[in-house]
Structure formats: C-alpha cells, structure tokens
Enzyme design. Structure first.
Site, PDB file in Angstrom:
ATOM      1  N   CYS A   2      -1.829  -4.957  30.857  1.00  0.00           N
ATOM      2  CA  CYS A   2      -1.479  -6.253  30.278  1.00  0.00           C
ATOM      3  C   CYS A   2      -1.339  -6.140  28.761  1.00  0.00           C
ATOM      4  O   CYS A   2      -1.978  -5.307  28.129  1.00  0.00           O
ATOM      5  CB  CYS A   2      -2.546  -7.287  30.609  1.00  0.00           C
ATOM      6  SG  CYS A   2      -2.862  -7.492  32.360  1.00  0.00           S
ATOM      7  N   ARG A  27       4.048  -0.458  28.937  1.00  0.00           N
ATOM      8  CA  ARG A  27       2.728  -0.418  29.570  1.00  0.00           C
ATOM      9  C   ARG A  27       2.775  -0.869  31.023  1.00  0.00           C
ATOM     10  O   ARG A  27       1.838  -0.624  31.777  1.00  0.00           O
ATOM     11  CB  ARG A  27       1.759  -1.311  28.787  1.00  0.00           C
ATOM     12  CG  ARG A  27       1.533  -0.865  27.356  1.00  0.00           C
ATOM     13  CD  ARG A  27       0.969  -1.994  26.510  1.00  0.00           C
ATOM     14  NE  ARG A  27      -0.351  -2.391  26.928  1.00  0.00           N
ATOM     15  CZ  ARG A  27      -1.466  -2.119  26.252  1.00  0.00           C
ATOM     16  NH1 ARG A  27      -1.406  -1.421  25.145  1.00  0.00           N
ATOM     17  NH2 ARG A  27      -2.635  -2.538  26.679  1.00  0.00           N
ATOM     18  N   TRP A  74      -0.200  -7.616  34.381  1.00  0.00           N
ATOM     19  CA  TRP A  74      -0.192  -6.735  35.551  1.00  0.00           C
ATOM     20  C   TRP A  74      -1.230  -7.302  36.498  1.00  0.00           C
ATOM     21  O   TRP A  74      -2.406  -7.369  36.191  1.00  0.00           O
ATOM     22  CB  TRP A  74      -0.540  -5.309  35.140  1.00  0.00           C
ATOM     23  CG  TRP A  74      -0.398  -4.301  36.241  1.00  0.00           C
ATOM     24  CD1 TRP A  74       0.758  -3.776  36.734  1.00  0.00           C
ATOM     25  CD2 TRP A  74      -1.458  -3.683  36.977  1.00  0.00           C
ATOM     26  NE1 TRP A  74       0.486  -2.862  37.730  1.00  0.00           N
ATOM     27  CE2 TRP A  74      -0.856  -2.789  37.899  1.00  0.00           C
ATOM     28  CE3 TRP A  74      -2.850  -3.791  36.956  1.00  0.00           C
ATOM     29  CZ2 TRP A  74      -1.609  -2.019  38.784  1.00  0.00           C
ATOM     30  CZ3 TRP A  74      -3.592  -3.018  37.839  1.00  0.00           C
ATOM     31  CH2 TRP A  74      -2.968  -2.151  38.732  1.00  0.00           C
ATOM     32  N   ASN A 103      -6.597 -10.093  28.759  1.00  0.00           N
ATOM     33  CA  ASN A 103      -6.565  -8.773  29.406  1.00  0.00           C
ATOM     34  C   ASN A 103      -7.969  -8.463  29.895  1.00  0.00           C
ATOM     35  O   ASN A 103      -8.944  -8.752  29.196  1.00  0.00           O
ATOM     36  CB  ASN A 103      -6.145  -7.679  28.427  1.00  0.00           C
ATOM     37  CG  ASN A 103      -4.711  -7.821  27.967  1.00  0.00           C
ATOM     38  OD1 ASN A 103      -3.948  -8.618  28.495  1.00  0.00           O
ATOM     39  ND2 ASN A 103      -4.345  -7.035  26.965  1.00  0.00           N
ATOM     40  N   GLY A 104      -8.080  -7.829  31.052  1.00  0.00           N
ATOM     41  CA  GLY A 104      -9.388  -7.446  31.548  1.00  0.00           C
ATOM     42  C   GLY A 104      -9.721  -8.128  32.856  1.00  0.00           C
ATOM     43  O   GLY A 104      -8.867  -8.739  33.508  1.00  0.00           O
ATOM     44  N   GLU A 482      -0.466  17.739  40.441  1.00  0.00           N
ATOM     45  CA  GLU A 482       0.318  16.944  39.496  1.00  0.00           C
ATOM     46  C   GLU A 482       1.753  16.763  39.989  1.00  0.00           C
ATOM     47  O   GLU A 482       2.334  15.681  39.867  1.00  0.00           O
ATOM     48  CB  GLU A 482       0.295  17.611  38.121  1.00  0.00           C
ATOM     49  CG  GLU A 482       1.216  16.995  37.075  1.00  0.00           C
ATOM     50  CD  GLU A 482       0.872  15.562  36.701  1.00  0.00           C
ATOM     51  OE1 GLU A 482       1.679  14.938  35.981  1.00  0.00           O
ATOM     52  OE2 GLU A 482      -0.181  15.044  37.133  1.00  0.00           O
ATOM     53  N   LYS A 486       3.542  13.142  40.736  1.00  0.00           N
ATOM     54  CA  LYS A 486       4.789  12.709  40.111  1.00  0.00           C
ATOM     55  C   LYS A 486       5.794  12.254  41.167  1.00  0.00           C
ATOM     56  O   LYS A 486       6.460  11.236  41.011  1.00  0.00           O
ATOM     57  CB  LYS A 486       5.394  13.844  39.275  1.00  0.00           C
ATOM     58  CG  LYS A 486       4.696  14.099  37.977  1.00  0.00           C
ATOM     59  CD  LYS A 486       4.880  12.924  37.017  1.00  0.00           C
ATOM     60  CE  LYS A 486       3.763  12.861  35.994  1.00  0.00           C
ATOM     61  NZ  LYS A 486       2.489  12.373  36.512  1.00  0.00           N
ATOM     62  N   GLU A 489       4.667   8.906  42.728  1.00  0.00           N
ATOM     63  CA  GLU A 489       4.669   7.802  41.773  1.00  0.00           C
ATOM     64  C   GLU A 489       6.044   7.156  41.631  1.00  0.00           C
ATOM     65  O   GLU A 489       6.160   5.931  41.591  1.00  0.00           O
ATOM     66  CB  GLU A 489       4.223   8.294  40.387  1.00  0.00           C
ATOM     67  CG  GLU A 489       2.742   8.394  40.176  1.00  0.00           C
ATOM     68  CD  GLU A 489       2.408   8.848  38.770  1.00  0.00           C
ATOM     69  OE1 GLU A 489       1.577   8.192  38.128  1.00  0.00           O
ATOM     70  OE2 GLU A 489       2.979   9.847  38.302  1.00  0.00           O
ATOM     71  N   HIS A 505      -6.280  25.290  57.567  1.00  0.00           N
ATOM     72  CA  HIS A 505      -7.467  24.457  57.781  1.00  0.00           C
ATOM     73  C   HIS A 505      -7.106  22.988  57.964  1.00  0.00           C
ATOM     74  O   HIS A 505      -7.954  22.114  57.752  1.00  0.00           O
ATOM     75  CB  HIS A 505      -8.451  24.636  56.620  1.00  0.00           C
ATOM     76  CG  HIS A 505      -9.014  26.016  56.522  1.00  0.00           C
ATOM     77  ND1 HIS A 505      -9.997  26.491  57.369  1.00  0.00           N
ATOM     78  CD2 HIS A 505      -8.706  27.050  55.702  1.00  0.00           C
ATOM     79  CE1 HIS A 505     -10.280  27.734  57.067  1.00  0.00           C
ATOM     80  NE2 HIS A 505      -9.506  28.107  56.053  1.00  0.00           N
ATOM     81  N   LYS A 604       1.190   1.523  32.777  1.00  0.00           N
ATOM     82  CA  LYS A 604       1.094   2.703  31.918  1.00  0.00           C
ATOM     83  C   LYS A 604      -0.326   2.941  31.422  1.00  0.00           C
ATOM     84  O   LYS A 604      -0.828   4.051  31.453  1.00  0.00           O
ATOM     85  CB  LYS A 604       2.051   2.560  30.736  1.00  0.00           C
ATOM     86  CG  LYS A 604       2.046   3.751  29.780  1.00  0.00           C
ATOM     87  CD  LYS A 604       2.534   5.008  30.477  1.00  0.00           C
ATOM     88  CE  LYS A 604       2.490   6.216  29.585  1.00  0.00           C
ATOM     89  NZ  LYS A 604       2.796   7.454  30.324  1.00  0.00           N
TER      90      LYS A 604
END
Length: 609
Positions: A2, A27, A74, A103-104, A482, A486, A489, A505, A604
């Site tokens: 946010c 963000r 967000w 925000n929060g 990673e 990616k 995402e 396994h 973000k």
C-alpha cells in the site's frame, strides 16, 4: 505494498497526490483513491482500476484542494472493491468529518468494530482501516493532533496513517508503528508519504519518522512527538529519489529493462571495491567479524534464496556455519540463540515487515551483531542494523525481483570473501583471482543476455504448459528455487524446484512428456551425478530443458534441449545461471499474455505481516 501520499499547501495539490500515486504504482495495488478538503467539505474519489483512471475521474469531477491525502491499496481485509478502497470517511460519506488512509494491519479491529458499532457507527466496508477513521472521529476533541495521539494508543498491530479533518482545513496528521512513513519539507507546504519516491520532483528534504512518531503537518511547520508524547527532533535529509530511474525507456516491461540492467548494476554495486576489507560493511566491521563464529541469515522470498546460495559459499570458503531462516517463520518457533552469531538480513526495500520483526526477535534473544544487505540506504533496516552493505540496483519496479537478487548475491559473495580473510582462509592469490572474476561479471552477464533469442524459442513451448520442474545440485539448487518462483510469479505456470538427487524420492512420479524439466547444469564436481538424474527424466518420457556450461559435454537430442552458457564461472556460476532463468520466465509470461510487471495478488514491497 500500500502507498500513502498527503499534502498541506497553498496551491492545488491534486496533481501532486496523483503523481505521487503513480510513482508508487511499482509497489503493487488493487484500488486507489484521493480525498480533498474542498470548500469546507470533504470530497473523495476512489477506483479499483489504475491511477490513470482515477485521474480521469477527478478531472471530470473538477476536484481541487489545498489539503488532502491519497492511497493505493493492496487488499488484506475485504475484497478489492470500491467501498473498501481508501480514503475512508467518518462518521459517514454524507457527513464526513474525518478522512483517513492506512497501511498495515490492525490486529484488534474486531473488538474496536464492536465497540464503535455499539456507539452508533455504521460500517460501510470490511476493512480494518475504517475502524481507525471512526475511532478518530469518536475521540475528536477539536485538536486533530492530540486526538490522533490518543487514538493510536488504542491500536494493536502495524500502521502508517495519514488523516485530516473538515474542521481544520490546513492540517494533516500522520503516525507510524511498524510500517514506513516519511515527511517531506517544502517552502510553505509540507508532505507525508510511505516512500520518498512518491515525492520525487516535489521535495528532496525528507524526514524518516521513527517507531511511534506522530507528526502534525501545517503550512509553515511540522511538529513531531515520539511514542511517549514528547517533542522529538528528527534529522532532515536530502534524498534524491531519481525520478528517471522508474522510466520504462525502450523496453516492453520494467522486468525486461531490469534484467538487462544487471551488467551495469552489478558493476555499480562493486564500484570502489579494490580489495577485500571488513570496512566495506561499515565502521567497526572488523571487530564484529572477529567475534562471530556462526551466521544466521533472515530473509523472505527471493532474498531467502539469495541467503541459501550464500550458505553454500560461506560454509565452503570461510568455513563458518550458516543457518538460513525464512523471516516470517523464525520468530514463531523456539530457536537456540548464540551471542557470537552474525545476524544478516537480506531485503530489497529495507522495509519488509517480516524481516524487520525477525531482526528484532534475534536481537531480543541477545544476538547484537547485525548486518543488512539492502538496496535502500535510508530504509528502516539500515537504521536498525549496526553494519550494512548497500547494493546499487536502483529502483526495481517489476514485482518479480531480478537485478535486486543478483546484486544481493554479489554483496553476499563479498561477505564470504571477507569472512574467509578474517579467518585466515583467503590467500592473496585467491583474493586477487576472485576479485578479477567479480570484475568480469558484467561482461559475463552480457554474454548470457545475448542468449535471449534461443530462450524465447523455449518460452513458446512453456507457454502451453501448466506445470514445470526445476532441478539443480549444490549451490545451484537455490537458483532452481528462484527460477521456479520467477516462472510461477509472472506466468502463473505451477513450478516446483528440487535438488536433482531428490527426483527418485517423489517428484519423479510427476514426470511425463507433458512435464518440462528445467535443469541447471554447470560443469562442476556434480555434473556426472546430474547427468544420471537427467537420464531418470528421459526414461520416463520427460522433456529436458538444460542450461549447460560450454564445456559440460551435454548434447541436444530427442527430448533434450540444450542452451549453452558462454563460460563456466566457478563459485560465481549461480549469478550467471539465474539470468537465463529470469529470461525464460519473462518470455514465457509474455507468450501467455499475463501482466508481467504487476502479477495478480502480489505486491512489490511487503510491509505488513
């Protein structure tokens, strides 16, 4: 996550608020809004579309004002719908006296909601934020600054808020606890924002508020009190937010731009490194490094994978034991602290809530030797840690991190060499060889970027798939993690990563001819083991997509697709291989037509737990 922008001025601030929201778009958000003090009344415009749509709404309505607040949200409490978007009004839209953005997360919002409902307040949203607006309205005593100071004492959780009142037309009050907030100082005007980037081009005079601060913004002054209500002096810093850094230029997406910026930002991050010395990490680093005999790395997401890579480096080269913890989990379990531990946090923004909380927990357990690898020199994390290495990735707009990750790896490799030197495990010849390799990284990465056309051909195949496996061994296993992150995402292809030796396994059960298996194949001591794992995939009809070093003797054939990286790069090989995986994810998403820079449901900067 946010974003907040607020202003008190003697000019129309609508363009400033909207421009601030645009600068915070990187963000991530799913709704946005603006509230202004207009002719003695509070007016508001909100949208679940982009800031550009909000701007059009405001233009059509002719909204202008000298005092106001704006927000990108967000969603946490309540779906991303207009009635949940900020700013929130109290006591109601028609009789609005209080406008507030937040925000929060307020953890006791249910109790406060019940209390305020009993007092007659009618809630129009499912958010925890509306609770704060009604609480401030209920407690309002004619002085907004005093009221907010009292109101925040009732809040449990994390917050950054900005609020203004119909009865006090040239005043905005803001407060922070566990969520970042800054003040911008102007000439006869003042501003508040969650990020200095929001005020780029408006003011470069910035105050970073501390935990528990409440600030009173008026035309000619700012007044700050601390968590105890006592007057507080906070340093005014000149911060150049580099407005041009967030311009797209000739690229189709910010992610593409940031992938191709990596040769330059790696060079920038290593600029001035003429030798391995503890002072690279701050004054007093030598004394700290001499005292520690183990390392604890705390991070989230992509930064966590950087930490996992560093574990291989530090244990192999410096011979120091390393534990890597997911920051969001660390403080919720019983761990065994040790005072001689170097606690390393890794964060792009320096404001990641879980990592900050994990750091405080570690310090609370008596581990006071702290270092951060961070991209923002003025962030809360840098202020909280004794030592720091500032990466120079610049503004990273794409939600899926690329250049921030590789600069973190570069900084962590420097840390590895420094710890090795302190412990007498790095000869002068080895130091010279490793520094030479690091200086060559920009050239080596550029050679990997030249493989883009070949990777684009693979991406067309991946775009038609819904699942993928990524395999790596040793220090390339975190790079496989990673790469899978990616891909999922930004393309929404389900992807998992495993150490290649774990295939039999469990995950081998998933392998069919419809399952692409991406394999990272550097020519290292594990290459023959890896080839055996690849044969296991082929025996089940799986399709192998192999990123191999030039001399690894892996050839293309039926079901085996090979792209050769230009050179084997030893310990620094993970930095080169991850660039190829970034390109694969980007072009797969492009082929699927997803929103590359703003993937669904993600933000973000994760500034709430």
């Amino acid at each position: 996550m946010c974003g907040i922008v607020g202003a008190v001025a003697q000019r129309n601030i609508t363009p400033i608020l909207l421009e601030g929201l645009k600068r915070l778009e990187y963000r991530g958000y799913d709704s946005c809004g603006v509230a202004l003090h207009v002719d003695g009344q509070l007016r508001r415009s909100r949208s679940t579309s982009r800031v550009a749509d909000l701007e059009q709404q405001i233009d059509e309505a002719g909204m202008q004002g000298f005092t106001g607040i704006a927000h990108t949200r967000w969603a946490t409490h309540g779906a991303p719908l207009s009635h949940n978007a900020h700013p929130h009004f109290s006591p109601s839209a028609d009789l609005a006296r209080i406008a507030l953005v937040h925000n929060g997360i307020i953890e006791n919002h249910d109790d406060l909601r019940a209390e305020l409902s009993a007092l007659g307040y009618v809630f129009q949203s499912q958010t925890d934020t509306e609770v704060i607006a009604h609480l401030v309205d209920h407690m309002y005593n004619g002085d907004l600054f005093e009221t907010v100071q009292q109101a925040v004492k009732r809040l449990q959780g994390a917050y950054a808020i900005a609020v203004f009142c119909r009865e006090e037309p040239h005043r905005v009050v803001a407060a922070r606890q566990g969520s970042p907030l800054i003040v911008g100082i102007g000439q006869g005007e003042n501003f508040v924002a969650s990020d200095a980037m929001a005020l780029a081009g408006t003011t470069d005079q910035i105050i970073y508020l501390e935990e528990g601060d409440v600030v009173d913004l008026q035309l000619g002054r700012t007044w700050i009190v601390d968590v105890h209500g006592k007057a507080a002096q906070r340093e005014v810093k000149t911060v150049h937010a580099h407005t041009g850094a967030a311009e797209l230029g000739p690229y189709r997406h910010y992610m593409q731009k940031e992938i191709f910026e990596q040769p330059r930002v790696i060079g920038d991050t290593l600029e001035g490194v003429t030798g391995i010395m503890p002072e690279l990490f701050g004054d007093g680093a030598y004394a700290v490094f001499k005292q520690i005999d183990r390392v604890l790395i705390l991070a989230c997401g992509t930064s966590y994978y950087a930490g996992l890579t560093a574990k291989y480096w530090i244990e192999s080269v410096a011979k120091i034991a390393v534990n890597v913890e997911i920051a969001s989990e660390y403080r919720y379990r019983d761990s065994v602290p040790h005072p001689n531990t170097l606690v390393v946090t890794i964060t792009q923004s320096g404001e990641t809530a879980d990592t900050l909380a994990a750091l405080k927990h570690a310090r609370g357990l008596g581990m006071e030797h702290t270092l951060t690898i961070c991209n923002v020199a003025t962030s809360a994390m840098v202020r909280e840690c004794k030592l720091a290495y500032i990466t120079r990735a610049g503004v990273e707009v794409g939600v899926a991190s690329t250049k921030a990750f590789t600069t973190q790896l570069a900084a962590l490799f420097l840390l590895t060499l420094t710890l090795a030197q302190i412990n007498g495990r790095l000869s002068d010849e080895e130091e010279a060889a490793q520094l030479k390799a690091m200086r060559h990284l920009p050239v080596a990465i550029s050679a990997v970027l030249a493989l883009e056309p070949q990777i684009m051909a693979w991406a067309d195949d991946f775009a038609r798939k819904e699942n993928a496996l990524f395999l790596g061994r040793g220090m390339h296993y975190p790079i496989a993690l990673e790469g899978a992150l990616k891909l999922k995402e930004i393309s929404y292809i389900h992807a998992e990563a495993y150490p290649a030796g774990e295939l039999k396994h469990g995950p081998l059960a998933l392998v069919t001819e419809e399952m692409p298996v991406v394999t990272i194949a550097p020519n290292d001591a594990l290459i023959e083991k890896l080839k055996s794992n690849m044969q296991e995939v082929r025996a089940r009809g799986g399709q192998l997509y192999v990123f191999a070093d030039v001399d690894s003797r892996i050839t293309s054939g039926e079901g085996v697709h090979v792209i050769r990286l230009p050179e084997h790069y030893g310990l620094l090989s993970p930095i080169l291989h991850v660039v190829s995986l970034q390109l694969l994810a980007y072009h797969s998403a492009l082929a699927r037509g997803t929103d590359v820079d703003k993937p669904r449901n993600l933000a973000k900067s994760v500034t709430v737990e």
